[in-house]
Design an enzyme around this catalytic site. Structure first.
Site, PDB file in Angstrom:
ATOM      1  N   HIS A  27       0.828  -1.207   0.000  1.00 39.66           N
ATOM      2  CA  HIS A  27       0.000   0.000   0.000  1.00 39.66           C
ATOM      3  C   HIS A  27       0.864   1.259   0.000  1.00 39.66           C
ATOM      4  O   HIS A  27       1.778   1.395   0.821  1.00 39.66           O
ATOM      5  CB  HIS A  27      -0.911   0.016   1.228  1.00 39.66           C
ATOM      6  CG  HIS A  27      -1.995  -1.006   1.199  1.00 39.66           C
ATOM      7  ND1 HIS A  27      -3.272  -0.729   0.759  1.00 39.66           N
ATOM      8  CD2 HIS A  27      -1.997  -2.310   1.571  1.00 39.66           C
ATOM      9  CE1 HIS A  27      -4.030  -1.822   0.865  1.00 39.66           C
ATOM     10  NE2 HIS A  27      -3.269  -2.796   1.347  1.00 39.66           N
ATOM     11  N   GLU A 216      -8.951 -11.859   5.313  1.00 41.74           N
ATOM     12  CA  GLU A 216      -8.072 -11.247   6.312  1.00 41.74           C
ATOM     13  C   GLU A 216      -8.881 -11.014   7.590  1.00 41.74           C
ATOM     14  O   GLU A 216      -8.704 -11.712   8.582  1.00 41.74           O
ATOM     15  CB  GLU A 216      -7.483  -9.932   5.794  1.00 41.74           C
ATOM     16  CG  GLU A 216      -6.518  -9.269   6.774  1.00 41.74           C
ATOM     17  CD  GLU A 216      -6.080  -7.883   6.325  1.00 41.74           C
ATOM     18  OE1 GLU A 216      -5.068  -7.403   6.862  1.00 41.74           O
ATOM     19  OE2 GLU A 216      -6.753  -7.276   5.470  1.00 41.74           O
TER      20      GLU A 216
END
Length: 371
Positions: A27, A216
Site C-alpha cells: 500500500h 483477512e
C-alpha cells in the site's frame, strides 16, 4: 538507532536483499518514510506523535500491533493526511519506487485509493496523474543507479464507501497510463465484495484485472464473494482460506488434509494468495491458529500447493521489508533458496502483466537466483 538483524540477512551465504523479488501487495499510504511524514506534516502544520524519525517509526509499529484490523487501519489517518497534494503524492510515490528497488524488487504493484486523497482540492484524475509522475521519476532514478524496476498502479476503491463504480471507471481510463489493476480495501468484515457487484461487472466487461482484499478480517464467505462477485484473479491476503482445510492426520512432516470446495478451487485454479506474514500477525488475521509466526498457516498452504506469495502489506506500519519477510519465513520454516525462488515465481505468474512480460519476469528471477 537499533541495529536491524534483517537489514541484510543471508541464506546459504547469499544476501536475500540482492535476490530479485516481485511485490504484489504493497500500500502506498502504508509505505512512507517516517522522515518524509515529518517533513510533509511540517509543511501543512500538522502535528505528529514525534518529530524524530526513529521514534515515529516506533509509534507506527506500536499502534499497529493491536491484533485488530480496525485499530491497525487508524494509523493511516496520519499518512493520508500528508498525501493530499500533488507534490506530496509525487514525493511519496517516487520514494516508494526507490525503496522497492533498494529492497531488491524488480517488479511491483502499488495499491492506493485516490478517493482518500482529494482533501487538498485534487480531482481523482489529478491524484492518479501525480502518483504516476512520482512512479516514473522513481523508475528513472533507479535506472540511473544501474538497476531496473517497473511499478504499476492498482487503483483501489474503499469498500465501505459508494464510489466503487466511479473508481473502476477511473482505473480503466488509466489503463496503459500506469494502472494495471483494481482492488477494494478497508474494513473487510461487514462490507463484502458483493456490495460492489456493479463495479466488478463493469471491470469484467472491460477485461480489467482485479484483486480483492478477502480472507483477512473476514472468512470464507468473503473469499467466496471475492471470487464469485469480484471475479478476483488474486486474493489480497486470503490467509483464512485455511479455514476450509481440515488436518485429519499428522505424523512428523507428513500431513493428511481434507479440502473444502472453496479451498480446492483456489488451490487447483492457482489463484495467488497475497500473504503478508507480519501484517497478518498484527491484525489478528491468523488468530484462529495462534499469535506467532510459526502458527501462521503459510507453510501448510505452501506444502499443499497453493500459489503463495510473500508481501509486506504496509512497510511503515509493520516496520518491515520484503527482504525481512522472506528472512523471517526462512528462519521460522527452515526454507532454502529454492523455496524463496518459488514464492517469487508464484508472484511473477500472478502479476497483472501480459504473458510475454510475465515470462520475461520469470526469466529474470531464474537468472538472479541462479547467479
Amino acid at each position: 538507532m537499533a541495529t536491524d538483524p534483517y537489514a541484510d540477512p543471508k541464506l546459504e551465504g547469499v544476501s536475500i536483499r540482492s535476490l530479485p523479488k516481485v511485490s504484489l501487495h504493497d500500500h502506498l499510504d502504508g509505505a512512507l518514510r517516517p522522515q518524509t511524514i515529518i517533513e510533509l506534516a511540517d509543511e501543512i502544520g500538522l502535528d505528529v506523535p514525534s518529530t524524530d524519525a526513529e521514534e515515529l517509526a516506533d509509534w507506527f509499529e506500536d499502534q499497529s500491533d493491536s491484533g485488530s484490523l480496525v485499530e491497525y487501519l487508524k494509523t493511516f489517518d496520519l499518512t493520508t493526511a500528508v498525501m493530499q497534494s500533488a507534490d506530496g503524492l509525487r514525493r511519496v510515490a517516487k520514494e516508494f519506487v526507490e525503496d522497492l528497488a533498494a529492497d531488491g524488487v524488480i517488479y511491483g504493484e502499488v495499491r492506493w485509493a485516490p478517493e482518500q486523497h482529494l482533501g487538498g482540492g485534487l480531482s481523482l484524475e489529478e491524484a492518479v496523474e501525480a502518483v504516476q509522475e512520482g512512479i516514473e521519476e522513481g523508475e528513472d532514478a533507479v535506472d540511473r543507479s544501474g538497476r531496473d524496476i517497473r511499478v504499476g498502479q492498482l487503483i483501489t476503491a474503499m469498500r465501505h464507501a459508494d464510489r466503487s463504480l466511479e473508481i473502476a471507471r477511473l482505473a480503466v481510463a488509466f489503463r496503459g497510463r500506469g494502472a494495471v489493476g483494481f482492488d477494494i480495501a478497508g474494513a473487510e468484515d461487514g462490507f463484502p465484495p458483493s456490495r460492489h457487484r456493479a463495479a466488478f461487472d463493469y471491470l469484467a466487461s472491460e477485461f480489467f484485472p482485479v484483486t480483492v482484499h478477502a480472507g483477512e478480517a473476514a472468512g470464507l464467505d468473503s473469499i467466496r464473494s471475492a471470487i464469485l462477485d469480484g471475479r478476483a484473479l488474486r486474493l489480497g491476503h486470503g490467509v483464512r482460506i485455511a479455514e476450509d482445510l481440515e488436518v485429519v492426520q499428522q505424523q512428523g512432516d507428513s500431513v493428511l488434509v481434507t479440502f473444502g470446495d472453496l479451498a480446492r478451487w483456489v488451490r487447483d485454479r492457482e489463484i495467488p494468495l497475497e500473504l503478508s506474514p507480519s501484517s497478518n500477525l498484527q491484525t489478528g488475521a491468523i488468530a484462529a491458529w495462534g499469535k506467532n509466526l510459526e502458527d501462521h498457516p503459510f507453510d501448510l498452504l505452501y506444502q499443499l500447493g497453493f500459489a503463495v506469495t510473500v508481501n509486506v502489506d504496509n512497510r511503515t506500519m509493520s516496520r518491515t521489508s520484503l527482504t525481512r519477510e522472506l528472512a523471517l519465513l526462512a528462519e521460522t520454516f527452515d526454507y532454502r533458496l529454492e523455496d524463496l525462488e518459488a514464492f517469487q515465481l508464484n508472484a511473477a505468474a500472478g502479476a497483472f502483466l501480459s504473458v510475454e512480460e510475465r515470462e520475461e519476469l520469470i526469466e529474470l528471477i531464474g537468472e538472479g537466483f541462479d547467479a
